[in-house]
Design a protein around this motif. Structure first.
Motif, PDB file in Angstrom:
ATOM      1  N   ILE A   1     -10.166  13.873   1.983  1.00 25.67           N
ATOM      2  CA  ILE A   1      -9.330  14.904   2.611  1.00 25.67           C
ATOM      3  C   ILE A   1      -9.833  16.298   2.264  1.00 25.67           C
ATOM      4  CG2 ILE A   1      -7.023  15.941   2.562  1.00 25.67           C
ATOM      5  CD1 ILE A   1      -5.979  13.012   2.197  1.00 25.67           C
ATOM      6  N   ASP A   2     -10.153  16.534   0.999  1.00 29.92           N
ATOM      7  CA  ASP A   2     -10.664  17.847   0.597  1.00 29.92           C
ATOM      8  C   ASP A   2     -11.965  18.183   1.306  1.00 29.92           C
ATOM      9  OD1 ASP A   2      -8.552  18.401  -1.069  1.00 29.92           O
ATOM     10  OD2 ASP A   2      -9.573  17.790  -2.914  1.00 29.92           O
ATOM     11  N   ALA A   3     -12.790  17.161   1.544  1.00 28.80           N
ATOM     12  CA  ALA A   3     -14.119  17.412   2.118  1.00 28.80           C
ATOM     13  C   ALA A   3     -14.129  17.432   3.646  1.00 28.80           C
ATOM     14  CB  ALA A   3     -15.107  16.347   1.612  1.00 28.80           C
ATOM     15  N   HIS A   4     -13.294  16.572   4.276  1.00 22.67           N
ATOM     16  CA  HIS A   4     -13.440  16.385   5.721  1.00 22.67           C
ATOM     17  C   HIS A   4     -12.146  16.475   6.520  1.00 22.67           C
ATOM     18  CE1 HIS A   4     -17.567  15.142   4.930  1.00 22.67           C
ATOM     19  NE2 HIS A   4     -17.123  14.245   4.069  1.00 22.67           N
ATOM     20  N   GLY A   5     -11.009  16.679   5.884  1.00 31.20           N
ATOM     21  CA  GLY A   5      -9.773  16.800   6.634  1.00 31.20           C
ATOM     22  C   GLY A   5      -8.828  15.630   6.421  1.00 31.20           C
ATOM     23  N   ALA A   6      -7.562  15.841   6.802  1.00 27.80           N
ATOM     24  CA  ALA A   6      -6.509  14.878   6.501  1.00 27.80           C
ATOM     25  C   ALA A   6      -6.739  13.509   7.132  1.00 27.80           C
ATOM     26  CB  ALA A   6      -5.157  15.448   6.947  1.00 27.80           C
ATOM     27  N   TRP A   7      -7.291  13.456   8.337  1.00 28.49           N
ATOM     28  CA  TRP A   7      -7.399  12.180   9.032  1.00 28.49           C
ATOM     29  C   TRP A   7      -8.325  11.205   8.312  1.00 28.49           C
ATOM     30  CZ3 TRP A   7     -11.858   9.961  10.956  1.00 28.49           C
ATOM     31  CH2 TRP A   7     -12.992  10.770  10.985  1.00 28.49           C
ATOM     32  N   THR A   8      -9.313  11.713   7.578  1.00 31.16           N
ATOM     33  CA  THR A   8     -10.285  10.819   6.943  1.00 31.16           C
ATOM     34  C   THR A   8      -9.663   9.996   5.813  1.00 31.16           C
ATOM     35  OG1 THR A   8     -11.008  12.580   5.424  1.00 31.16           O
ATOM     36  CG2 THR A   8     -12.213  12.336   7.490  1.00 31.16           C
ATOM     37  N   GLY A   9      -8.549  10.468   5.252  1.00 31.65           N
ATOM     38  CA  GLY A   9      -7.902   9.701   4.197  1.00 31.65           C
ATOM     39  C   GLY A   9      -7.413   8.347   4.677  1.00 31.65           C
ATOM     40  N   PHE A  10      -7.124   8.235   5.977  1.00 29.06           N
ATOM     41  CA  PHE A  10      -6.621   6.980   6.526  1.00 29.06           C
ATOM     42  C   PHE A  10      -7.714   5.919   6.679  1.00 29.06           C
ATOM     43  CE2 PHE A  10      -3.447  10.072   8.128  1.00 29.06           C
ATOM     44  CZ  PHE A  10      -2.331   9.534   7.517  1.00 29.06           C
ATOM     45  N   LEU A  11      -8.962   6.286   6.412  1.00 27.80           N
ATOM     46  CA  LEU A  11     -10.023   5.278   6.398  1.00 27.80           C
ATOM     47  C   LEU A  11      -9.942   4.409   5.145  1.00 27.80           C
ATOM     48  CD1 LEU A  11     -13.036   7.461   7.610  1.00 27.80           C
ATOM     49  CD2 LEU A  11     -11.595   5.920   8.973  1.00 27.80           C
ATOM     50  N   VAL A  12      -9.280   4.911   4.108  1.00 22.27           N
ATOM     51  CA  VAL A  12      -9.178   4.162   2.847  1.00 22.27           C
ATOM     52  C   VAL A  12      -8.344   2.897   2.995  1.00 22.27           C
ATOM     53  CG1 VAL A  12      -8.329   4.270   0.470  1.00 22.27           C
ATOM     54  CG2 VAL A  12      -9.634   6.181   1.422  1.00 22.27           C
ATOM     55  N   PRO A  13      -7.150   2.939   3.604  1.00 20.87           N
ATOM     56  CA  PRO A  13      -6.369   1.704   3.726  1.00 20.87           C
ATOM     57  C   PRO A  13      -7.088   0.587   4.466  1.00 20.87           C
ATOM     58  CG  PRO A  13      -4.972   3.598   4.142  1.00 20.87           C
ATOM     59  CD  PRO A  13      -6.379   4.111   4.063  1.00 20.87           C
ATOM     60  N   VAL A  14      -7.732   0.896   5.571  1.00 24.18           N
ATOM     61  CA  VAL A  14      -8.383  -0.163   6.346  1.00 24.18           C
ATOM     62  C   VAL A  14      -9.605  -0.713   5.612  1.00 24.18           C
ATOM     63  CG1 VAL A  14      -9.821   1.420   7.724  1.00 24.18           C
ATOM     64  CG2 VAL A  14      -9.196  -0.833   8.635  1.00 24.18           C
ATOM     65  N   THR A  15     -10.301   0.144   4.884  1.00 23.04           N
ATOM     66  CA  THR A  15     -11.464  -0.324   4.129  1.00 23.04           C
ATOM     67  C   THR A  15     -11.049  -1.222   2.966  1.00 23.04           C
ATOM     68  OG1 THR A  15     -12.677   1.694   4.697  1.00 23.04           O
ATOM     69  CG2 THR A  15     -13.505   0.397   2.841  1.00 23.04           C
ATOM     70  N   GLY A  16     -10.047  -0.787   2.199  1.00 23.46           N
ATOM     71  CA  GLY A  16      -9.590  -1.579   1.064  1.00 23.46           C
ATOM     72  C   GLY A  16      -8.988  -2.902   1.486  1.00 23.46           C
ATOM     73  N   ALA A  17      -8.135  -2.870   2.502  1.00 21.81           N
ATOM     74  CA  ALA A  17      -7.530  -4.111   2.981  1.00 21.81           C
ATOM     75  C   ALA A  17      -8.571  -5.030   3.600  1.00 21.81           C
ATOM     76  CB  ALA A  17      -6.425  -3.793   3.994  1.00 21.81           C
ATOM     77  N   GLY A  18      -9.551  -4.456   4.284  1.00 27.21           N
ATOM     78  CA  GLY A  18     -10.610  -5.274   4.874  1.00 27.21           C
ATOM     79  C   GLY A  18     -11.408  -6.019   3.822  1.00 27.21           C
ATOM     80  N   ALA A  19     -11.722  -5.342   2.716  1.00 31.00           N
ATOM     81  CA  ALA A  19     -12.445  -6.006   1.628  1.00 31.00           C
ATOM     82  C   ALA A  19     -11.613  -7.131   1.022  1.00 31.00           C
ATOM     83  CB  ALA A  19     -12.813  -4.985   0.553  1.00 31.00           C
ATOM     84  N   GLY A  20     -10.306  -6.906   0.883  1.00 30.90           N
ATOM     85  CA  GLY A  20      -9.430  -7.947   0.361  1.00 30.90           C
ATOM     86  C   GLY A  20      -9.373  -9.157   1.272  1.00 30.90           C
ATOM     87  N   LEU A  21      -9.381  -8.937   2.582  1.00 31.15           N
ATOM     88  CA  LEU A  21      -9.356 -10.042   3.535  1.00 31.15           C
ATOM     89  C   LEU A  21     -10.623 -10.886   3.445  1.00 31.15           C
ATOM     90  CD1 LEU A  21      -7.940 -11.508   5.835  1.00 31.15           C
ATOM     91  CD2 LEU A  21      -9.009  -9.891   7.437  1.00 31.15           C
ATOM     92  N   VAL A  22     -11.762 -10.221   3.299  1.00 32.25           N
ATOM     93  CA  VAL A  22     -13.032 -10.956   3.155  1.00 32.25           C
ATOM     94  C   VAL A  22     -12.980 -11.870   1.931  1.00 32.25           C
ATOM     95  CG1 VAL A  22     -15.494 -10.719   2.689  1.00 32.25           C
ATOM     96  CG2 VAL A  22     -14.407  -9.238   4.381  1.00 32.25           C
ATOM     97  N   ALA A  23     -12.506 -11.341   0.812  1.00 32.06           N
ATOM     98  CA  ALA A  23     -12.407 -12.148  -0.412  1.00 32.06           C
ATOM     99  C   ALA A  23     -11.440 -13.307  -0.219  1.00 32.06           C
ATOM    100  CB  ALA A  23     -11.959 -11.271  -1.581  1.00 32.06           C
ATOM    101  N   LEU A  24     -10.330 -13.062   0.431  1.00 33.11           N
ATOM    102  CA  LEU A  24      -9.316 -14.095   0.624  1.00 33.11           C
ATOM    103  C   LEU A  24      -9.835 -15.224   1.508  1.00 33.11           C
ATOM    104  CD1 LEU A  24      -6.364 -14.763  -0.045  1.00 33.11           C
ATOM    105  CD2 LEU A  24      -5.709 -13.575   2.056  1.00 33.11           C
ATOM    106  N   VAL A  25     -10.507 -14.867   2.586  1.00 29.34           N
ATOM    107  CA  VAL A  25     -11.040 -15.884   3.486  1.00 29.34           C
ATOM    108  C   VAL A  25     -12.135 -16.697   2.800  1.00 29.34           C
ATOM    109  CG1 VAL A  25     -12.353 -16.228   5.614  1.00 29.34           C
ATOM    110  CG2 VAL A  25     -10.441 -14.618   5.582  1.00 29.34           C
ATOM    111  N   THR A  26     -12.990 -16.018   2.061  1.00 28.35           N
ATOM    112  CA  THR A  26     -14.131 -16.688   1.436  1.00 28.35           C
ATOM    113  C   THR A  26     -13.710 -17.622   0.309  1.00 28.35           C
ATOM    114  OG1 THR A  26     -15.496 -14.742   1.929  1.00 28.35           O
ATOM    115  CG2 THR A  26     -16.353 -16.314   0.312  1.00 28.35           C
ATOM    116  N   LEU A  27     -12.702 -17.230  -0.483  1.00 31.38           N
ATOM    117  CA  LEU A  27     -12.352 -17.961  -1.703  1.00 31.38           C
ATOM    118  C   LEU A  27     -10.968 -18.604  -1.647  1.00 31.38           C
ATOM    119  CD1 LEU A  27     -13.672 -15.277  -4.236  1.00 31.38           C
ATOM    120  CD2 LEU A  27     -14.844 -17.354  -3.489  1.00 31.38           C
TER     121      LEU A  27
END
Length: 422
Positions: A365-391
């Motif tokens: 947010i400090d570097a690129h604006g408020a909207w970029t902070g919303f990339l964090v939830p989808v990235t973190g949840a996406g990584a969790g889904l990969v782990a869940l499906v794999t294991l």
């Protein structure tokens, strides 16, 4: 398949209300601390990155120390851990407020935030452990409903807590939100600790024997990893919603928007606990987590605060089913003497994910604006889904097959183990 049990039947459990009411007051601070820190530090230091970093230190300390307090509670009893913990928490929060208002060097805020986070009481895990003890002689459906009720309660605190913290911080002073948080921690924590008759039995260490941590279970480790992803959704949302509301000149609505997100989860959790599910818990976990990732993928594109509130509501619908199923699964993976610790590892994982999510979102947010902070939830949840499906195979409880085919005469612990099988 667990029998359907209504919330009314659950709440008729003898003496349940004696620990549920103080527990509600004591768990509100968990939903207020991070946002209270963000609001105070951003107002006094003028940086969302700094605010997110201080909140992250608090959350990391909670994630690392919380499971150890859960383990101590299993061994020595909940009251023996809670009483000193809430008192240290109040002192630590007071120090953090004084340093922030005095514009002390940022590193000193980190020093105060660490014990403040480490001593946030693990009420949610302790309440779940009490339900396990109280319902040991009941059919497994009662425990499913109890975990659903607890998830709804957690989410309700995340509806009310941020609104309270935001309203007090903006309407009174930036520090007042944290003052209220500390007061609730002390009053609610001590009242909950006083309810000793409903506390689970202690499991002291037997001389000459060791006790494995709940984290020794591969399934517990996998669930903790996936809950990291859920935590990143919370952390990313808290900072990003606050920044987005500020960017459109509606800072006072940040707590309300985040509360709507939590409200979606609360509604879904209430409905989830009323259904007799035919699908196995592992399958339900995969489905709800995939829906969470899908919901998070739209947040960054919302054009205004109203659209963001609607998107957050939809995203929240997947949170509670994921958490309820995760807690149901982890209960079946550990022995009785490690229940509180196991629940606390999941809660701590959420806190750690929140720490990482809020820090990264603040930097973006400090570097690129408020909207970029919303990339964090989808990235973190996406990584969790990969782990869940794999294991996902790791989520089968030890001896589950033998319990599934067992006929009449199963004892209470065998019945409870079936909860994790769906």
């Amino acid at each position: 398949m667990p029998a359907r049990v209504g919330y009314t039947s659950l709440l008729r459990t003898p003496r349940a209300w004696t620990f549920l009411l103080p527990a509600f007051a004591a768990r509100l601070p968990y939903a207020m601390l991070s946002l209270g820190i963000v609001l105070l530090v951003e107002q006094t230091y003028g940086s969302y990155g700094s605010a997110g970093a201080v909140a992250a230190i608090s959350a990391v300390a909670q994630a690392l120390v919380g499971p150890q307090t859960g383990r101590l509670a299993d061994r020595f009893g909940q009251a023996a851990v809670l009483v000193p913990t809430v008192l240290v928490h109040a002192v630590s929060v007071g120090a953090l407020i004084a340093l922030a208002l005095g514009h002390a060097p940022l590193w000193t805020l980190f020093v105060a935030a660490a014990p403040a986070g480490a001593t946030i009481p693990q009420i949610g895990a302790m309440v779940r452990a009490r339900w396990v003890a109280k319902l040991a002689d009941q059919p497994p459906g009662y425990l499913n409903t109890a975990f659903a009720f607890e998830s709804v309660t957690d989410e309700f605190t995340f509806v009310v807590g941020p609104v309270i913290a935001s309203a007090i911080a903006t309407g009174v002073s930036p520090s007042a939100g944290l003052v209220a948080e500390a007061a609730l921690t002390v009053v609610g924590g001590l009242a909950f600790a006083a309810q000793r008759r409903t506390a689970p039995a202690r499991h002291p260490r037997v001389p000459g024997t060791g006790r494995a941590s709940a984290l020794a279970s591969p399934g517990v480790r996998l669930l903790a990893g996936t809950f990291l992803g859920v935590g990143s959704v919370f952390g990313g949302m808290q900072v990003s919603v606050t920044a987005f509301a500020g960017s459109v000149g509606q800072s006072d609505l940040s707590g309300t928007v985040y509360g709507i997100f939590a409200g979606g989860s609360m509604l879904a959790g209430a409905c989830y606990g009323m259904v007799s599910w035919r699908r196995a818990a592992r399958q339900r976990m995969l489905i709800s987590y995939a829906l969470l990732v899908l919901g998070c993928s739209t947040l960054w594109a919302m054009p205004n605060l109203t659209a963001l509130a609607v998107a957050g509501l939809v995203c929240g619908f997947a949170i509670a089913p994921t958490l309820i199923t995760g807690y149901t699964l982890v209960e079946s993976l550990v022995a009785d003497g490690a229940k509180t610790e196991a629940f606390t590892w999941l809660t701590g994982a959420i806190g750690l994910g929140l720490a990482v999510g809020s820090t990264v979102a603040g930097m973006l947010i400090d570097a690129h604006g408020a909207w970029t902070g919303f990339l964090v939830p989808v990235t973190g949840a996406g990584a969790g889904l990969v782990a869940l499906v794999t294991l996902r195979r790791l989520l089968v409880a030890p001896g589950a097959a033998s319990r599934t085919v067992a006929k009449g005469g199963a004892g209470p612990q065998q019945q409870l183990a079936r909860v994790g099988e769906g």
